[in-house]
Design a protein around this motif. Structure first.
Motif, PDB file in Angstrom:
ATOM      1  N   THR A  75      27.032  64.192 -59.367  1.00 16.62           N
ATOM      2  CA  THR A  75      27.905  65.061 -60.009  1.00 16.62           C
ATOM      3  C   THR A  75      28.850  65.808 -58.960  1.00 16.62           C
ATOM      4  O   THR A  75      28.662  65.791 -57.772  1.00 16.62           O
ATOM      5  CB  THR A  75      27.228  66.373 -60.670  1.00 16.62           C
ATOM      6  N   ASP A 275      31.250  65.252 -64.510  1.00 19.99           N
ATOM      7  CA  ASP A 275      31.702  66.514 -64.467  1.00 19.99           C
ATOM      8  C   ASP A 275      32.938  66.863 -63.408  1.00 19.99           C
ATOM      9  O   ASP A 275      33.021  67.769 -62.775  1.00 19.99           O
ATOM     10  CB  ASP A 275      30.538  67.365 -63.742  1.00 19.99           C
ATOM     11  N   ASN A 504      29.892  68.483 -73.943  1.00 22.45           N
ATOM     12  CA  ASN A 504      30.187  67.931 -72.805  1.00 22.45           C
ATOM     13  C   ASN A 504      29.704  69.294 -71.809  1.00 22.45           C
ATOM     14  O   ASN A 504      30.402  70.136 -71.230  1.00 22.45           O
ATOM     15  CB  ASN A 504      31.618  67.875 -72.388  1.00 22.45           C
ATOM     16  N   ARG A 506      28.232  71.205 -68.780  1.00 22.72           N
ATOM     17  CA  ARG A 506      28.109  71.186 -67.175  1.00 22.72           C
ATOM     18  C   ARG A 506      27.310  71.837 -66.352  1.00 22.72           C
ATOM     19  O   ARG A 506      27.030  71.243 -65.205  1.00 22.72           O
ATOM     20  CB  ARG A 506      29.736  71.422 -66.856  1.00 22.72           C
ATOM     21  N   THR A 526      20.302  70.371 -66.668  1.00 22.72           N
ATOM     22  CA  THR A 526      21.474  71.005 -67.262  1.00 22.72           C
ATOM     23  C   THR A 526      21.245  72.232 -68.141  1.00 22.72           C
ATOM     24  O   THR A 526      20.257  71.951 -68.970  1.00 22.72           O
ATOM     25  CB  THR A 526      22.310  69.797 -67.922  1.00 22.72           C
TER      26      THR A 526
END
Length: 804
Positions: A75, A275, A504, A506, A526
């Motif tokens: 990420t 991300d 989505n 993050r 997450t």
């Protein structure tokens, strides 16, 4: 002499209008498309290179791997500690800055006087940001612009939007109706070819977490400015040695964290980290589009080459006379290359004009502001000159050598010259053209099917008719009354809220389970703060346990963090990684950062990120302090009335915050902008490829039927019908197209199968794709040559034989 060459060349071109038009039109389209794609590729390749220190700036990429992970998680988000710690401890680091997407998916409400707008482009960064990156200041000092907690630097467009002709320096703007920010700088609008796009830049010091140095809870983007001569790979090893020392216990348990340093100039096209601040490009697509640009140009050149060699039979007598009159082969070569040069020059002008006309539409299509202004003027002139010379040589050299080599004795006797060799070359080039066309047709169909698959795949979240209101960071107390009123409105089925977009997510966290049965387990997850009705609103299925209750919501409303009682919903993947079966996980205690609580339920795995990635562990937990998205599930009936009612309710509660709504499907589709853009470009240029190929095929059909007039006449006298003649002439071309299909199909299968492997969830390549593409190619080829075939078949055989 040169004047004579030009005059003769012009006369020959004027006498053969069809050939000249097809050659110029094909080359113009090929050159125009080449310029469009080259400009797009140049724009992609120049990303971030405007920064003076671009070659010394690196981005920290965060990698994590648990013992049972098949592969590492990568990420672009990092914790708060790396930048300040590395600046102090590593001598190779000259400076560094953390960047946080303050508005991100949740726009910030900005007010100045009576002007009130939602702004999505607000970032915050450390004071050193403008010392590292080269954004041009129109007002203010880059060295001190972010030195105060309440500082904000705005772009020229934002200054015009809020302040008009006033001097914005020293003016106060209110953010989210609670924080006053002082304008300390105005910069030129951020270049479109910067990965760091923003309209407003605040100070990182305004965030509470700026006061701590944490090595977990990754939410920032971290950049380092290296000292001149620093070896980034050596520095990377030193950084990871430091991390190893910081996390000895985790390493002993089999958990591994390491950082990689990604050069700024490679971030846009080469990064594989998720991300990102904005959707990244892909170097693979650059190669694909670059190949398309070159192939289109080659196809256009092939048309010219094919038509000239086909025309050679008619020019054989002319060449023979010229040679008998004393013309040397070199002089004939210059004559024919001059003709090629005139066609190329006319095509180049047409191509430049075509590109100029198409730039606005192409810019809208690609999402980039494209035009010849992207090119350096001297580069553009040099590129056009190189293009002129290259196309002239590619398209003209072989025909010139071929025509100038004719034997005058043979040609003047009327004997056919070079028919077998020329015919074989023309057939080979037609096969090449249609092989490329069929390859693009198949590729376009498969790419389209994959995009359709993505849009209609069951991701475990019901996105249908879910309206999203960006609420810019409200606490539960601020949205409760509005939520309750909205729930009473017709057309509204359910309402919830979340920190991130549910398609989505993050937020990166670490959770620990110390339960005796599961052992001492730590995993990376997450996580997303949500309102208690989140799973019901989005149709997320629970396979064990129950949804959050009012008691769960009340348990975190105490302002003292250490007194809050948290509850969690985890997905199947998280339960498995913790060592639990779904039913056994209920009631177990886990710790996520400073939050401690029980697992309330286990949800069926759902996709909360791009389908390029497999589903990973995720945790849902109720929140009280901050929400970025309000999610409203509607019935879909009479949407204008529903939206109007929502807007009126919003104004009654939040008069100082603009109403801004969209649908969750739009956020989902935004995850695949790169694929949609490339698929769209592929579709357009597939059509162009087919057009150029058909243009050449039409030209050859004209010459083929012209030189088979006698044969057709004899066949008709002997009783052949129109369909027989059409079939006879068309079959010569269709068998070449069929050969192209046979060659293109396996190549397209291999290439597109490799492309599909970038998606964890993907469609299958079906046999009918190749069959339908073959049928389409054959139909297009038949329609292209059928006019000339029918014309030849309908001609009066008496006239044909008499003229022959």
């Amino acid at each position: 002499m040169i004047k004579n060459y030009l005059k003769t060349a012009w006369r020959n071109l004027a006498q053969n209008k069809v050939t000249s038009f097809i050659s110029v039109a094909g080359l113009a389209v090929g050159i125009g498309c080449f310029l469009l794609l080259s400009t797009y590729l140049l724009n992609e390749l120049r990303y971030d290179r405007f920064n003076v220190n671009a070659d010394r700036i690196v981005r920290i990429i965060n990698n994590y791997k648990a013992p049972d992970d098949a592969e590492a998680k990568t990420t672009a988000l990092t914790p708060t500690a790396p930048v300040p710690v590395f600046k102090l401890t590593l001598p190779e680091v000259e400076d560094g800055t953390r960047v946080y997407a303050y508005s991100g998916d949740r726009p910030a409400s900005i007010q100045y006087g009576d002007k009130l707008f939602n702004e999505r482009g607000m970032l915050v960064a450390d004071e050193s940001f403008f010392k590292i990156f080269s954004f041009k200041f129109l007002k203010g000092d880059p060295a001190t612009a972010l030195s105060r907690v309440e500082s904000v630097v705005i772009t020229q467009s934002i200054a015009k939007k809020y302040f008009g002709d006033e001097d914005p320096m020293g003016k106060v703007m209110t953010i989210n109706n609670k924080r006053n920010m002082l304008v300390t700088g105005v910069i030129e609008d951020v270049p479109a070819y910067s990965q760091l796009k923003f309209d407003m830049m605040g100070t990182y010091a305004m965030l509470d977490r700026s006061k701590t140095r944490q090595w977990d809870s990754a939410n920032d983007y971290s950049y380092l400015l290296l000292k001149p001569g620093t070896n980034a790979q050596t520095l990377e090893k030193n950084i990871n040695a430091y991390l190893d020392n910081q996390s000895k216990n985790e390493r002993q348990a089999g958990y591994k964290t390491w950082y990689t340093l990604e050069p700024l100039t490679r971030t846009h096209l080469y990064s594989t980290a998720k991300d990102n601040l904005e959707p990244s490009g892909n170097i693979k697509y650059i190669y694909i589009l670059g190949s398309i640009a070159v192939i289109l140009l080659l196809l256009a050149c092939i048309n010219f080459l094919n038509l000239v060699t086909a025309k050679s039979i008619e020019r054989a007598h002319e060449i023979g006379v010229r040679k008998v009159m004393g013309a040397l082969r070199g002089q004939l070569f210059i004559q024919f290359i001059t003709e090629a040069g005139i066609i190329t020059f006319a095509s180049l002008l047409g191509g430049v004009l075509l590109a100029w006309v198409c730039f606005p539409g192409f810019s809208s299509f690609t999402g980039n502001q494209l035009g010849f202004g992207i090119w350096n003027a001297s580069w553009l002139i040099a590129a056009l000159l190189v293009l002129f010379v290259a196309v002239t040589l590619i398209a003209g050299t072989y025909p010139s050598l071929y025509l100038s080599a004719f034997n005058p004795v043979v040609t003047l006797k009327g004997k056919s010259i070079g028919t077998s060799g020329g015919s074989l070359l023309r057939k080979s080039l037609v096969v090449f053209q249609f092989t490329v066309s069929v390859f693009f047709i198949i590729s376009t169909v498969i790419a389209g099917r994959q995009l359709q698959y993505i849009q209609h795949m069951d991701t475990g979240i019901n996105r249908d008719q879910v309206m999203v209101l960006d609420i810019g960071g409200m606490g539960f107390a601020q949205i409760k009354a509005f939520r309750d009123q909205v729930m009473q409105q017709r057309g509204v089925k359910s309402v919830s809220a979340s920190y991130d977009s549910p398609v989505n997510v993050r937020g990166g966290y670490t959770i620990n389970s110390t339960d005796g049965k599961a052992g001492n387990v730590q995993i990376s997850v997450t996580a997303i703060p949500v309102e208690r009705n989140f799973t019901n609103t989005l149709g997320i299925k629970l396979i064990a346990g129950h949804n959050f209750t009012l008691a769960d919501e009340q348990g975190i409303q105490d302002t003292a963090f250490d007194k809050r009682k948290y509850s969690f919903i985890i997905n199947e993947s998280a339960a498995k990684r913790l060592g639990y079966k779904p039913g056994d996980a209920i009631g177990k205690t886990i710790k996520m950062g400073n939050r401690i609580g029980e697992i309330r339920a286990v949800a069926k795995d759902f996709n909360f990120a791009s389908l390029h990635k497999e589903v990973t562990p995720i945790v849902l937990f109720p929140e009280y302090d901050y929400f970025g998205k309000l999610l409203i599930k509607t019935s879909g009936a009479d949407m204008p009335t529903t939206i109007n009612q929502l807007q009126n309710s919003w104004k009654s509660f939040y008069a100082k915050i603009p109403f801004e709504a969209h649908f969750l499907d739009q956020e989902y589709e935004a995850l695949y902008k790169t694929e949609q853009r490339t698929g769209g470009i592929l579709t357009v240029f597939t059509l162009v490829t087919v057009f150029i190929s058909c243009l050449g095929l039409f030209g050859l059909a004209v010459f083929s039927t012209k030189h088979r007039v006698r044969e057709v006449g004899i066949r008709k006298v002997l009783g052949a019908g129109v369909l027989n003649i059409v079939g006879l002439i068309s079959f010569d071309f269709l068998k070449l197209v069929l050969l192209s299909v046979i060659i293109a199909s396996p190549v397209a299968y291999y290439v597109m199968n490799k492309w599909l492997q970038d998606f964890v969830y993907r469609t299958h390549i079906q046999w009918w794709v190749f069959a339908s593409s073959a049928a389409l190619a054959l139909a297009i080829a038949f329609l292209t040559v059928s006019y000339q075939s029918v014309k030849a078949a309908m001609a009066n055989p008496v006239k044909s034989l008499k003229s022959e």
